[in-house]
Design an enzyme around this catalytic site. Structure first.
Site, PDB file in Angstrom:
ATOM      1  NE  ARG A  80      -4.072  -1.549   2.202  1.00  0.00           N
ATOM      2  CZ  ARG A  80      -4.008  -2.807   2.598  1.00  0.00           C
ATOM      3  NH1 ARG A  80      -3.138  -3.234   3.172  1.00  0.00           N
ATOM      4  NH2 ARG A  80      -5.010  -3.571   2.307  1.00  0.00           N
ATOM      5  CG  ASP A  81       1.439   5.753  -2.190  1.00  0.00           C
ATOM      6  OD1 ASP A  81       1.880   5.849  -2.962  1.00  0.00           O
ATOM      7  OD2 ASP A  81       1.581   6.446  -1.061  1.00  0.00           O
ATOM      8  CG  ASN A 102       3.861   9.865 -11.047  1.00  0.00           C
ATOM      9  OD1 ASN A 102       3.158  10.245 -12.068  1.00  0.00           O
ATOM     10  ND2 ASN A 102       3.333  10.046  -9.969  1.00  0.00           N
ATOM     11  CB  VAL A 157      10.101   6.793  -4.625  1.00  0.00           C
ATOM     12  CG1 VAL A 157      10.730   5.567  -4.295  1.00  0.00           C
ATOM     13  CG2 VAL A 157       9.425   7.420  -3.289  1.00  0.00           C
ATOM     14  CG  HIS A 214       6.658   3.813  -7.738  1.00  0.00           C
ATOM     15  ND1 HIS A 214       8.349   4.569  -8.040  1.00  0.00           N
ATOM     16  CD2 HIS A 214       5.954   4.848  -7.772  1.00  0.00           C
ATOM     17  CE1 HIS A 214       7.871   5.904  -7.695  1.00  0.00           C
ATOM     18  NE2 HIS A 214       6.498   6.068  -7.645  1.00  0.00           N
ATOM     19  CG  HIS A 270       1.325   5.622  -8.245  1.00  0.00           C
ATOM     20  ND1 HIS A 270       1.392   6.098  -6.847  1.00  0.00           N
ATOM     21  CD2 HIS A 270       2.522   5.936  -8.945  1.00  0.00           C
ATOM     22  CE1 HIS A 270       2.418   6.794  -6.952  1.00  0.00           C
ATOM     23  NE2 HIS A 270       3.088   6.769  -7.840  1.00  0.00           N
TER      24      HIS A 270
END
Ligand code: AMP
Length: 115
Positions: free
Chosen positions: A30-31, A88, A97, A101, A103
């Protein structure tokens, strides 16, 4: 594992973060600052700074990340209602970061892409 990379620490179990999914290539968790009711990050276990640092040899890995996103979406019960997958990349996208990754966001209407 890259020193000082928080996602590398999470992948290796060195951070107090619950893993939602993990296999030999990919980890999902989880973010910590969710932007939607469901907000999961899906990351390669190997440290790759961004999508710009991938090559043709990463095609299978990138495809696997998307199939894991679909699987996690089903498990989080957002497959029917819909979701968005975003990577992103670089300054104009606001990447903060630098471990690749994706999302996975859903659980409510997400609005359009245009500002
Ligand atoms: P980005 O702006 O695309 O680089 O997104 C980085 C995301 O990582 C943000 O949504 C952060 O909330 C998230 N994040 C940063 N540190 C952590 C952490 N320790 N655990 C979970 N999510 C994190």
């Amino acid at each position: 594992m890259t020193e000082n990379c928080i996602f590398c620490r999470i992948i290796s179990g060195g951070a107090a973060t619950e893993l939602l999914y993990q296999d030999a290539q990919v980890t999902a968790f989880r973010d910590r600052t969710p932007a939607a009711p469901v907000h999961v990050l899906i990351v390669p276990n190997r440290h790759i700074p961004s999508l710009s640092d991938t090559a043709e040899s990463d095609e299978a890995l990138l495809g696997h990340i998307l199939t894991v996103a679909s699987r996690v979406a089903r498990e989080m019960n957002i497959a029917e209602s819909g979701y968005r997958v975003v990577a992103n990349t670089g300054p104009n996208a606001g990447q903060t970061v630098f471990h690749l990754h994706f999302h996975l966001m859903g659980g409510q209407p997400l609005g359009g892409l245009r500002r």
